[in-house]
Write a protein that holds these residues in place. Sequence first.
Motif, short mmCIF file in Angstrom:
data_model
loop_
_atom_site.label_atom_id
_atom_site.label_comp_id
_atom_site.label_asym_id
_atom_site.label_seq_id
_atom_site.Cartn_x
_atom_site.Cartn_y
_atom_site.Cartn_z
N TYR A 35 -16.15 -15.71 -19.59
CA TYR A 35 -16.46 -16.81 -20.49
C TYR A 35 -16.02 -18.13 -19.85
O TYR A 35 -15.04 -18.18 -19.11
CB TYR A 35 -15.73 -16.65 -21.83
N LEU A 88 -12.06 -23.94 -17.91
CA LEU A 88 -11.19 -22.77 -17.86
C LEU A 88 -12.10 -21.55 -17.91
O LEU A 88 -12.92 -21.42 -18.82
CB LEU A 88 -10.24 -22.76 -19.06
N LEU A 90 -12.41 -17.65 -18.33
CA LEU A 90 -11.66 -16.55 -18.92
C LEU A 90 -12.36 -15.23 -18.67
O LEU A 90 -13.58 -15.13 -18.81
CB LEU A 90 -11.50 -16.76 -20.42
N GLU A 99 -13.15 -4.37 -29.01
CA GLU A 99 -11.98 -5.24 -28.81
C GLU A 99 -11.93 -5.71 -27.37
O GLU A 99 -11.92 -4.89 -26.45
CB GLU A 99 -10.70 -4.48 -29.16
N GLN A 100 -11.91 -7.01 -27.21
CA GLN A 100 -11.84 -7.57 -25.87
C GLN A 100 -10.51 -8.28 -25.69
O GLN A 100 -10.08 -9.04 -26.55
CB GLN A 100 -13.00 -8.56 -25.64
N TYR A 101 -9.86 -8.01 -24.57
CA TYR A 101 -8.54 -8.55 -24.27
C TYR A 101 -8.67 -9.52 -23.11
O TYR A 101 -9.20 -9.17 -22.05
CB TYR A 101 -7.57 -7.41 -23.93
N PHE A 102 -8.17 -10.73 -23.34
CA PHE A 102 -8.38 -11.81 -22.39
C PHE A 102 -7.22 -11.99 -21.44
O PHE A 102 -6.05 -11.77 -21.79
CB PHE A 102 -8.61 -13.12 -23.15
N GLY A 103 -7.56 -12.45 -20.23
CA GLY A 103 -6.56 -12.87 -19.28
C GLY A 103 -6.17 -14.32 -19.51
O GLY A 103 -6.70 -14.97 -20.42
N PRO A 104 -5.25 -14.85 -18.68
CA PRO A 104 -4.77 -16.22 -18.87
C PRO A 104 -5.75 -17.28 -18.41
O PRO A 104 -5.59 -18.46 -18.74
CB PRO A 104 -3.51 -16.26 -18.01
N PHE B 34 -14.03 -11.22 -35.57
CA PHE B 34 -12.70 -11.33 -34.99
C PHE B 34 -12.10 -12.71 -35.25
O PHE B 34 -12.82 -13.70 -35.41
CB PHE B 34 -12.76 -11.14 -33.46
N TYR B 36 -9.31 -14.89 -32.96
CA TYR B 36 -8.49 -15.00 -31.77
C TYR B 36 -7.61 -16.23 -31.89
O TYR B 36 -7.97 -17.20 -32.54
CB TYR B 36 -9.36 -15.13 -30.51
N GLU B 42 -2.63 -20.93 -22.33
CA GLU B 42 -2.80 -19.48 -22.25
C GLU B 42 -4.24 -19.08 -22.54
O GLU B 42 -5.08 -19.89 -22.95
CB GLU B 42 -1.87 -18.79 -23.25
N GLY B 43 -4.52 -17.79 -22.33
CA GLY B 43 -5.82 -17.25 -22.71
C GLY B 43 -5.84 -16.94 -24.19
O GLY B 43 -4.97 -17.35 -24.95
N LEU B 44 -6.86 -16.21 -24.60
CA LEU B 44 -7.03 -15.86 -26.02
C LEU B 44 -6.32 -14.55 -26.33
O LEU B 44 -6.37 -13.60 -25.55
CB LEU B 44 -8.51 -15.70 -26.34
N LEU B 46 -6.18 -11.52 -29.23
CA LEU B 46 -6.84 -10.96 -30.40
C LEU B 46 -5.84 -10.92 -31.56
O LEU B 46 -4.78 -10.32 -31.46
CB LEU B 46 -7.36 -9.56 -30.09
N LYS B 49 -9.32 -8.00 -36.50
CA LYS B 49 -10.75 -7.71 -36.44
C LYS B 49 -11.20 -6.96 -37.69
O LYS B 49 -10.39 -6.38 -38.41
CB LYS B 49 -11.08 -6.88 -35.19
N LEU B 102 -19.37 -11.90 -27.07
CA LEU B 102 -18.69 -12.60 -28.16
C LEU B 102 -19.27 -14.00 -28.31
O LEU B 102 -19.42 -14.72 -27.32
CB LEU B 102 -17.20 -12.71 -27.89
#
Lengths: 111, 114
Positions: A35, A88, A90, A99-104, B34, B36, B42-44, B46, B49, B102
Motif C-alpha cells: 500500500y 510511506l 506499507l 486479517e492483514q498485519y502491517f510492517g513499519p 476493520f 486499524y 509507525e505502520g498500521l 489491526l 474486525k 483493503l
Amino acid sequence: KAGVTQTPRYLIKTRGQQVTLSCSPISGHRSVSWYQQTPGQGLQFLFEYFSETQRNKGNFPGRFSGRQFSNSRSEMNVSTLELGDSALYLCASSDSGVEQYFGPGTRLTVT
Amino acid sequence: GDSVTQMEGPVTLSEEAFLTINCTYTATGYPSLFWYVQYPGEGLQLLLKATKADDKGSNKGFEATYRKETTSFHLEKGSVQVSDSAVYFCALLGSGGSNYKLTFGKGTLLTVNP
C-alpha cells in the motif's frame, strides 16, 4: 513470532531513478500486499501476491511493479521516480487472506 | 467500486470521555470490516474486525458492530486514555473482484488530553 519487516526504513532518491523496497512477511504467511500512504490520497492498494502469483492490482501506472519469492518475501520496484511518488510504502502479510498485519513502512522521499 | 467514508477529524477529547468515530461503507457482496490504528512514525495495527452482519468486534475497550442495514461500522470506546491518541482508519476487505484488497477511509486523528 517476529512481525512484518521492511527494508530500508528510509530512502532518498532523485527524480528519474528507480528504487526497490523489500518486505519479509510473518513466518508462515503466504500473502503479501503493498500500500502507498500519502497525505493527499491516503492509503491506496498497490498489489497483492500469494505463492508468487499476483492476485490483485490497484490503479497505479506500470512504473510500479512487484514480485514475490518462493520464501514469501516480496519486493516492489518503482522505476523513473517522480516527485509524487514520495510516500510511506506499507507492506502487509496475511495467512487467512482476511486479517492483514502491517510492517513499519519504508519512507521514500524523491527530490 | 468499494469505498469507505469516515468522519474527518481532528477529534479532541479529555481523558475518560466517550469516543465515537463514524464509518460507513459502499461495497458489493459481503465485505469484512476493520479498524486499524496508526501511531506516529509507525505502520498500521489491526484494532478489531467483523466478518459478517451483526458481528461485534472488540479489543482494548474499543468496539464496533457490523450493521448491514445502515452499511456502518462505527468505532466506540467508553473511556479514552491519553495513550489512545493516534490516527484511526476504517477499512473494508472486498469480495469478488475486490478480493485481497483493503479499501481505507481517510483516517481520523484522535487527540486525548489529560
